[in-house]
Design an enzyme around this catalytic site. Structure first.
Site, mmCIF file in Angstrom:
data_model
loop_
_atom_site.group_PDB
_atom_site.id
_atom_site.type_symbol
_atom_site.label_atom_id
_atom_site.label_comp_id
_atom_site.label_asym_id
_atom_site.label_seq_id
_atom_site.Cartn_x
_atom_site.Cartn_y
_atom_site.Cartn_z
ATOM 1 N N GLY A 17 0.836 -1.193 0.000
ATOM 2 C CA GLY A 17 0.000 0.000 0.000
ATOM 3 C C GLY A 17 0.871 1.242 0.000
ATOM 4 N N CYS A 77 -10.090 22.280 17.150
ATOM 5 C CA CYS A 77 -10.007 22.769 18.523
ATOM 6 C C CYS A 77 -9.521 21.661 19.445
ATOM 7 C CB CYS A 77 -11.365 23.279 18.960
ATOM 8 S SG CYS A 77 -12.000 24.506 17.813
HETATM 9 C C1 LIG Z 1 -2.420 -2.861 5.458
HETATM 10 C C2 LIG Z 1 -2.091 -4.140 4.837
HETATM 11 C C3 LIG Z 1 -1.242 -4.181 3.726
HETATM 12 C C4 LIG Z 1 -0.556 -2.961 3.176
HETATM 13 O O1 LIG Z 1 0.350 -2.483 4.078
HETATM 14 P P1 LIG Z 1 1.417 -1.358 3.657
HETATM 15 O O2 LIG Z 1 2.166 -1.161 4.896
HETATM 16 O O3 LIG Z 1 0.627 -0.153 3.256
HETATM 17 O O4 LIG Z 1 2.202 -1.905 2.528
HETATM 18 C C5 LIG Z 1 -1.023 -5.393 3.130
HETATM 19 N N1 LIG Z 1 -1.602 -6.528 3.595
HETATM 20 C C6 LIG Z 1 -2.419 -6.524 4.663
HETATM 21 C C7 LIG Z 1 -3.021 -7.789 5.106
HETATM 22 C C8 LIG Z 1 -2.686 -5.331 5.323
HETATM 23 O O5 LIG Z 1 -3.480 -5.342 6.388
#
Ligand SMILES: *Cc1c(COP(=O)(O)O)cnc(C)c1O
Length: 413
Positions: free
Chosen positions: A281, A357
């Site tokens: 991600g 706030c």
């Molecule tokens: C959040 C998540 C990802 C992605 O994680 P990154 O740190 O953004 O690469 C991949 N696999 C699972 C199961 C996740 O929960």
């Protein structure tokens, strides 16, 4: 191979500054916007994917940012999307009818499992024994066979080089002590095809050598299980968790070194015939996003300088969530419409806060700055992942930021 992006944002600041200045000239309201560099995203995703050995597949974990423009840009650049809800399945399908989708997450409902099967999800990541029984039950009723990976929560100890974060108690996956039981159960289910294992165990890994050591450990685990239970494994999902160095943006994860090392590891372990899935991600989308917020006020309270911007952590929650000082650049704007003096600070430490706030509404605390004036714009870098997507947008009912999408030739809003 040299990957210029990330850490690309600094190469782009002049161009972004021009876009922001142009915008300021045409509006009365203070600047408050997310800017997404879709061209840069496309290039980055393509380079990251291309660097991987042939048996690897890169999925985008869309929880980092599921903006439709981002998904559209990434489909065709990555091998597929990783989703964690039926809503995300539908977003994946809206971006592409055909793109492979893999589905994980704790606490899937029957409706989500059914929906995922209907939407032709490639793999379900099964996270508990009860869920395994439910997948079989639902697949049987639909008269379908479902390919799954068992998500295993490894107990460790992890190899020394990897982060301590792995192996701490979490709600994810099936406890490693139950792996044999889970395999036996999966094999006994006529509507389930066990393809392999899902082993995502950490986040924000910054060191490619550590990550490679972690993958070697995963391979050891999988080899052990396939020997012990006499099963054929077609797929290992090694998760995401490749990090962004927010504290030192010039020093990012060495993806090309990692990919070369992985290539060697795959041949050493005879894994050429196994699909290795990544579901990244942050590493894919962080660098393409910027959050631009205009300075509305500057003051000194209790001996500290505060810079107050239009917007806040209800738009960009990441720095609060991670309790870090978020990297930013100051975009100086020479536009001043008041008949009185323009306040500025030079060569000082400042705390950058938003309009909420609550004293928690801070992006960076006591960070050194050369110069900042009311009416300048603070441009937060690496804001494309876990930014808008994780923020509580309507807290205090301020307007939402604008979302601008930059391509090589034009600005789409
Ligand atoms: C959040 C998540 C990802 C992605 O994680 P990154 O740190 O953004 O690469 C991949 N696999 C699972 C199961 C996740 O929960």
């Amino acid at each position: 191979m040299n990957l210029p992006y990330p850490p690309g944002p600094l190469n782009q600041l002049n161009q972004l500054a021009r876009i922001i200045e142009e915008k300021k000239r045409t509006q009365d309201q203070p600047i408050c916007a997310y800017l997404y560099d879709l061209e840069g995203l496309s290039r980055h995703a393509e380079e990251v994917t291309r660097a991987l050995p042939p048996s690897c597949r890169l999925f985008y974990a869309m929880k980092a940012n599921s903006d439709p423009e981002i998904l559209k840009t990434l489909s065709g650049r990555v091998h597929g999307f990783e989703v964690a809800s039926l809503g995300e399945v539908m977003k994946a399908r809206a971006a592409s009818e055909r793109i492979p989708v893999i589905f994980g997450g704790p606490g899937k409902t029957d409706e989500e499992i059914r929906g995922a099967i209907e939407q032709r999800v490639t793999l379900l990541h099964v996270e508990s024994m009860h869920e395994l029984k439910r997948v079989e039950h639902i697949a049987a009723a639909m008269n379908r066979t479902v390919s799954i990976l068992l998500r295993i929560n490894l107990s460790g100890p992890f190899p020394q080089a990897t982060l301590a974060m792995a192996g701490t108690p979490t709600q994810f996956g099936i406890d490693e002590s139950l792996v044999g039981e889970a395999i036996q159960l999966a094999l006994s289910c006529p509507h389930i095809s066990l393809e392999g294992f899902h082993l995502h165990s950490l986040s924000n890994q910054l060191d490619w050598r550590s990550h490679l050591a972690l993958l070697a450990y995963y391979f050891d685990k999988v080899d052990g299980w396939s020997g012990q239970y006499d099963i054929n494994i077609s797929t290992i999902n090694v998760g995401g968790g490749i990090g962004i160095n927010y504290a030192d943006i010039g020093s990012q994860f060495g993806w090309s070194e990692f990919a070369d090392g992985l290539s060697r590891l795959i041949s050493e372990r005879n894994k050429e015939g196994t699909s290795i899935l990544f579901e990244c991600g942050r590493f894919l989308t962080a660098a393409c996003g910027y959050y631009a917020a205009e300075v509305i006020d500057i003051k000194k309270n209790h001996g500290k300088h505060f810079v107050i911007v239009r917007g806040g952590t209800h738009h960009f929650r990441l720095p609060v969530s991670w309790q870090h000082n978020h990297p930013f650049a100051v975009v100086p704007l020479d536009i001043w419409n008041y008949p009185f003096e323009r306040k500025e600070i030079k060569d000082s430490d400042v705390t950058i806060v938003g309009q909420l706030c609550t004293p928690k509404d801070a992006f960076a605390r006591d960070v050194p700055i050369d110069r900042i004036r009311i009416g300048d714009v603070v441009l937060f870098l690496y804001a494309g992942a876990y930014g808008w997507a994780i923020s509580h947008h309507d807290f205090l009912s301020h307007p939402h930021p604008e979302h601008m999408y930059l391509t090589n030739t034009s600005v789409l809003t």
